[in-house]
Design an enzyme around this catalytic site. Structure first.
Site, short mmCIF file in Angstrom:
data_model
loop_
_atom_site.label_atom_id
_atom_site.label_comp_id
_atom_site.label_asym_id
_atom_site.label_seq_id
_atom_site.Cartn_x
_atom_site.Cartn_y
_atom_site.Cartn_z
N ALA A 80 58.84 81.64 53.13
CA ALA A 80 59.40 82.71 53.95
C ALA A 80 58.41 83.82 54.25
CB ALA A 80 60.63 83.30 53.25
N ASN A 81 57.21 83.75 53.68
CA ASN A 81 56.18 84.78 53.93
C ASN A 81 56.67 86.21 53.66
OD1 ASN A 81 54.76 82.68 56.30
ND2 ASN A 81 53.54 83.61 54.68
N LYS B 17 38.34 103.06 40.79
CA LYS B 17 39.61 103.50 40.22
C LYS B 17 40.61 102.35 40.23
CE LYS B 17 41.55 105.13 44.59
NZ LYS B 17 42.15 106.25 45.33
N GLU C 16 46.45 74.59 47.66
CA GLU C 16 46.96 74.49 49.03
C GLU C 16 45.91 73.86 49.93
OE1 GLU C 16 49.52 77.30 52.05
OE2 GLU C 16 47.99 78.26 50.83
N SER C 17 46.35 73.27 51.04
CA SER C 17 45.44 72.66 52.00
C SER C 17 45.97 72.88 53.41
CB SER C 17 45.32 71.16 51.71
OG SER C 17 44.69 70.49 52.78
N GLU D 218 50.66 84.97 46.15
CA GLU D 218 49.47 84.92 47.01
C GLU D 218 49.06 86.30 47.52
OE1 GLU D 218 50.34 83.98 51.54
OE2 GLU D 218 51.37 82.51 50.30
N MET E 37 56.56 73.97 55.02
CA MET E 37 56.91 74.51 56.33
C MET E 37 57.40 75.94 56.19
SD MET E 37 60.59 72.57 56.96
CE MET E 37 61.21 73.70 58.22
N LYS E 38 57.35 76.67 57.31
CA LYS E 38 57.80 78.06 57.34
C LYS E 38 59.31 78.13 57.56
CE LYS E 38 53.64 79.58 56.91
NZ LYS E 38 53.18 80.18 55.64
N HIS F 116 46.91 79.82 46.66
CA HIS F 116 47.05 79.92 48.10
C HIS F 116 45.66 79.81 48.76
CE1 HIS F 116 46.37 82.88 51.40
NE2 HIS F 116 47.43 82.31 51.95
#
Length: 312
Positions: free
Chosen positions: A137-138, A26, A264-265, A188, A107-108, A245
């Site tokens: 910022a995730n 579905k 990305e790495s 991502e 960086m985060k 990502h």
């Protein structure tokens, strides 16, 4: 019936296998099954390319009627928060990526106060000089916080501002564009071509500067990623605006074979799954794909050792 997995020449056909996996599925609810299907799908593509004795990226390019470009842009992701990690440690980490050939680092942000993150960003920019910095910022911000960060971040020449809010909050993403003129990145945590289509319809993403981060391993594999690229093109975007990502070799092959913008790495994280085959080096922010059959897992000794142990 195993016969249904073969093409007219009796060779494994990943598209047929994917259709079998998705039979009677579905629509919607993608997160609960997309990774499992994606893992199987990519294993089948790996086997398909090995049966042909060629790298997957070269076969994908030929299938698409284009010439493969084995040179792929990569950036280094890191800059996580850790107890006791001060600005000096953060600067040293980012410098180590430049020393290994990267020209863009990430960086985060969002795990500290805005003022603390400003100090972290300024410390990194002071360290890396002309190299480029992306921040991620995730998805943790509400709209007002995302805007507050946008007002702070636009003071700096950043490579991108990534995933400010919940990945399905397209209204937040669209509103943010009014406050942040620089490049933004997201995608991502979108797991299907339908999610990608909604982002491009409603998320205010700008094809002249923003980046799309859909990850084949998280979103049903390469067959679905090809559908996602169809959506990207139909919306007037170039596949070169896609930088997946994940930092894995599946996306590297797709990037090289289908003309994506890079990958990305993770130079130090998520080992042995992150990184590249042992013979590959980063030079001026790019790697050159080796001519290994399939996806090329066998070229990374620590990774193939773990994969073979898991298969026993």
């Amino acid at each position: 019936d195993p016969v249904t997995l073969l093409d007219g020449d009796g060779v494994l056909d990943p598209h047929r296998a994917w259709a079998c996996l998705m039979a009677n599925e579905k629509p919607g609810g993608h997160g609960e099954r997309s990774v499992a299907v994606g893992t199987i799908d990519m294993a089948l593509w790996d086997a398909w390319a090995k049966l042909h004795g060629q790298p997957l990226f070269r076969l994908l390019a030929a299938q698409a009627g284009r010439t493969a470009n084995p040179r792929v842009f990569v950036y280094a992701a890191g800059g996580y928060y850790h107890p006791g990690k001060d600005l000096g440690a953060l600067r040293a980490e980012m410098r180590s990526y430049l020393d290994r050939g990267y020209t863009v680092v990430k960086m985060k942000i969002g795990g500290a106060t805005l003022d603390e993150d400003r100090a972290r960003i300024e410390a990194v920019l002071a360290e890396i000089g002309p190299a480029r910095l992306a921040v991620d910022a995730n998805g943790r911000f509400d709209l007002q916080t995302a805007i507050g960060y946008a007002r702070m971040l636009r003071d700096y020449p950043l490579f991108w501002y990534e995933e400010a809010g919940d990945p399905l909050d397209y209204q937040l993403q669209a509103a943010l564009a009014e406050f942040y003129p620089g490049p933004m990145a997201t995608g991502e945590n979108l797991f299907s071509h339908q999610d990608a289509r909604n982002l491009l319809r409603h998320g205010g993403m700008r094809p002249d500067r923003d980046w799309l981060q859909f990850d084949c391993a998280l979103s049903y594999g390469l067959c679905e990623y090809q559908r996602t690229l169809d959506v990207v093109r139909a919306a007037g975007w170039s596949p070169s605006r896609c930088i997946p990502h994940g930092g894995h070799q599946m996306s590297l092959n797709i990037a090289a074979g289908l003309g994506l913008g890079g990958n990305e790495s993770y130079p130090d994280l998520f080992q042995p799954y992150g990184g590249f085959p042992d013979s590959v080096q980063v030079l001026d922010g790019h790697i050159t794909m080796p001519d290994l059959p399939g996806i090329g897992f066998e070229g990374k000794a620590d990774l193939i050792r773990v994969m073979r142990a898991l298969a026993e």
